[in-house]
Scaffold this motif. Structure first.
Motif, mmCIF file in Angstrom:
data_model
loop_
_atom_site.group_PDB
_atom_site.id
_atom_site.type_symbol
_atom_site.label_atom_id
_atom_site.label_comp_id
_atom_site.label_asym_id
_atom_site.label_seq_id
_atom_site.Cartn_x
_atom_site.Cartn_y
_atom_site.Cartn_z
ATOM 1 N N MET A 67 -19.995 -1.855 14.997
ATOM 2 C CA MET A 67 -19.193 -1.612 13.792
ATOM 3 C C MET A 67 -19.797 -2.303 12.569
ATOM 4 S SD MET A 67 -15.220 -1.532 15.101
ATOM 5 C CE MET A 67 -15.272 -3.073 15.987
ATOM 6 N N LEU A 68 -20.257 -3.533 12.746
ATOM 7 C CA LEU A 68 -20.899 -4.240 11.648
ATOM 8 C C LEU A 68 -22.185 -3.525 11.233
ATOM 9 C CD1 LEU A 68 -20.995 -6.591 9.700
ATOM 10 C CD2 LEU A 68 -22.047 -7.970 11.507
ATOM 11 N N LEU A 69 -22.916 -3.037 12.200
ATOM 12 C CA LEU A 69 -24.131 -2.273 11.916
ATOM 13 C C LEU A 69 -23.800 -1.021 11.102
ATOM 14 C CD1 LEU A 69 -27.169 -1.920 12.353
ATOM 15 C CD2 LEU A 69 -26.654 -0.867 14.554
ATOM 16 N N ASP A 70 -22.736 -0.326 11.464
ATOM 17 C CA ASP A 70 -22.302 0.855 10.702
ATOM 18 C C ASP A 70 -21.987 0.496 9.252
ATOM 19 O OD1 ASP A 70 -22.553 2.487 12.909
ATOM 20 O OD2 ASP A 70 -20.419 2.449 13.408
ATOM 21 N N ILE A 71 -21.303 -0.617 9.063
ATOM 22 C CA ILE A 71 -20.943 -1.064 7.713
ATOM 23 C C ILE A 71 -22.197 -1.343 6.892
ATOM 24 C CG2 ILE A 71 -19.912 -2.968 6.392
ATOM 25 C CD1 ILE A 71 -17.800 -3.125 8.696
ATOM 26 N N ARG A 72 -23.143 -2.065 7.481
ATOM 27 C CA ARG A 72 -24.378 -2.405 6.767
ATOM 28 C C ARG A 72 -25.219 -1.167 6.458
ATOM 29 N NH1 ARG A 72 -21.811 -6.283 5.467
ATOM 30 N NH2 ARG A 72 -22.217 -8.359 6.258
ATOM 31 N N ILE A 73 -25.269 -0.218 7.384
ATOM 32 C CA ILE A 73 -26.012 1.023 7.133
ATOM 33 C C ILE A 73 -25.364 1.789 5.983
ATOM 34 C CG2 ILE A 73 -26.594 3.292 8.079
ATOM 35 C CD1 ILE A 73 -27.039 1.855 10.786
ATOM 36 N N ASN A 74 -24.028 1.852 5.965
ATOM 37 C CA ASN A 74 -23.326 2.519 4.864
ATOM 38 C C ASN A 74 -23.601 1.830 3.528
ATOM 39 O OD1 ASN A 74 -22.183 4.573 6.398
ATOM 40 N ND2 ASN A 74 -20.386 3.342 6.897
ATOM 41 N N GLU A 75 -23.599 0.495 3.512
ATOM 42 C CA GLU A 75 -23.921 -0.242 2.290
ATOM 43 C C GLU A 75 -25.331 0.093 1.821
ATOM 44 O OE1 GLU A 75 -23.436 -4.434 2.913
ATOM 45 O OE2 GLU A 75 -21.311 -4.231 3.393
ATOM 46 N N TYR A 76 -26.268 0.122 2.764
ATOM 47 C CA TYR A 76 -27.657 0.421 2.430
ATOM 48 C C TYR A 76 -27.777 1.830 1.846
ATOM 49 C CZ TYR A 76 -32.644 1.245 3.053
ATOM 50 O OH TYR A 76 -33.959 1.563 2.835
ATOM 51 N N MET A 77 -27.168 2.799 2.496
ATOM 52 C CA MET A 77 -27.240 4.179 2.019
ATOM 53 C C MET A 77 -26.584 4.307 0.645
ATOM 54 S SD MET A 77 -29.006 5.614 4.278
ATOM 55 C CE MET A 77 -28.877 7.323 3.890
ATOM 56 N N HIS A 78 -25.474 3.617 0.430
ATOM 57 C CA HIS A 78 -24.791 3.639 -0.864
ATOM 58 C C HIS A 78 -25.686 3.058 -1.959
ATOM 59 C CE1 HIS A 78 -21.364 3.699 -3.569
ATOM 60 N NE2 HIS A 78 -21.628 2.447 -3.888
ATOM 61 N N MET A 79 -26.335 1.935 -1.668
ATOM 62 C CA MET A 79 -27.225 1.322 -2.649
ATOM 63 C C MET A 79 -28.409 2.231 -2.954
ATOM 64 S SD MET A 79 -27.322 -2.701 -1.636
ATOM 65 C CE MET A 79 -28.423 -3.110 -2.987
ATOM 66 N N ARG A 80 -28.982 2.855 -1.934
ATOM 67 C CA ARG A 80 -30.110 3.768 -2.145
ATOM 68 C C ARG A 80 -29.684 4.971 -2.988
ATOM 69 N NH1 ARG A 80 -34.960 3.841 1.139
ATOM 70 N NH2 ARG A 80 -35.209 5.706 -0.123
ATOM 71 N N TYR A 81 -28.510 5.528 -2.685
ATOM 72 C CA TYR A 81 -28.013 6.686 -3.424
ATOM 73 C C TYR A 81 -27.792 6.327 -4.880
ATOM 74 C CZ TYR A 81 -24.994 10.509 -4.884
ATOM 75 O OH TYR A 81 -24.454 11.582 -5.564
ATOM 76 N N ASN A 82 -27.159 5.174 -5.121
ATOM 77 C CA ASN A 82 -26.879 4.740 -6.502
ATOM 78 C C ASN A 82 -28.158 4.468 -7.272
ATOM 79 O OD1 ASN A 82 -24.146 5.031 -6.302
ATOM 80 N ND2 ASN A 82 -23.778 2.893 -5.778
ATOM 81 N N SER A 83 -29.170 3.907 -6.612
ATOM 82 C CA SER A 83 -30.421 3.623 -7.321
ATOM 83 C C SER A 83 -31.132 4.922 -7.702
ATOM 84 C CB SER A 83 -31.334 2.742 -6.476
ATOM 85 O OG SER A 83 -31.821 3.434 -5.354
ATOM 86 N N LYS A 84 -31.015 5.950 -6.895
ATOM 87 C CA LYS A 84 -31.624 7.242 -7.228
ATOM 88 C C LYS A 84 -30.860 7.918 -8.375
ATOM 89 C CE LYS A 84 -33.692 8.114 -2.764
ATOM 90 N NZ LYS A 84 -33.728 8.940 -1.581
ATOM 91 N N GLN A 85 -29.562 7.720 -8.440
ATOM 92 C CA GLN A 85 -28.753 8.302 -9.507
ATOM 93 C C GLN A 85 -29.061 7.657 -10.847
ATOM 94 O OE1 GLN A 85 -27.758 10.960 -8.828
ATOM 95 N NE2 GLN A 85 -25.994 11.122 -7.525
ATOM 96 N N GLU A 86 -29.388 6.369 -10.841
ATOM 97 C CA GLU A 86 -29.682 5.646 -12.084
ATOM 98 C C GLU A 86 -31.022 6.064 -12.658
ATOM 99 O OE1 GLU A 86 -29.388 1.550 -11.085
ATOM 100 O OE2 GLU A 86 -27.217 1.624 -10.810
ATOM 101 N N ASN A 87 -31.937 6.498 -11.819
ATOM 102 C CA ASN A 87 -33.285 6.885 -12.299
ATOM 103 C C ASN A 87 -33.319 8.275 -12.775
ATOM 104 O OD1 ASN A 87 -34.324 4.400 -11.685
ATOM 105 N ND2 ASN A 87 -34.845 4.995 -9.608
#
Length: 87
Positions: A67-87
């Motif tokens: 479950m913790l791994l799922d949370i961290r993967i979701n955080e990572y994907m969210h950060m990656r998605y947001n960084s692509k949106q900013e560029n």
């Protein structure tokens, strides 16, 4: 064993490196992504080790790490998605 004290030079509230460049107070976006990648790798390795020990994915310890791994993967994907949106 004796350990000498070491004081970090401070200038206007910022810690300075040896070449007098201020260290960043907050990790930048890339540093946060790398940190999350490292944590994800560590959690996955730990989950795999526990699975080998317990021979089950339904043991409470394995589920907690999963479950913790799922949370961290979701955080990572969210950060990656947001960084692509900013560029």
């Amino acid at each position: 064993m004796y350990c000498a004290e070491y004081s970090v030079p401070i200038y206007r509230g910022l810690m300075l490196s040896e070449n007098k460049v201020p260290w960043p107070q907050q990790p930048d976006h890339a540093t946060q992504l790398i940190s999350l990648e490292n944590e994800i790798h560590m959690l996955r390795t730990r989950m795999e080790q526990m699975f080998i020990e317990k021979q089950s994915f339904t043991v409470e310890d394995v589920l907690e790490i999963s479950m913790l791994l799922d949370i961290r993967i979701n955080e990572y994907m969210h950060m990656r998605y947001n960084s692509k949106q900013e560029n």
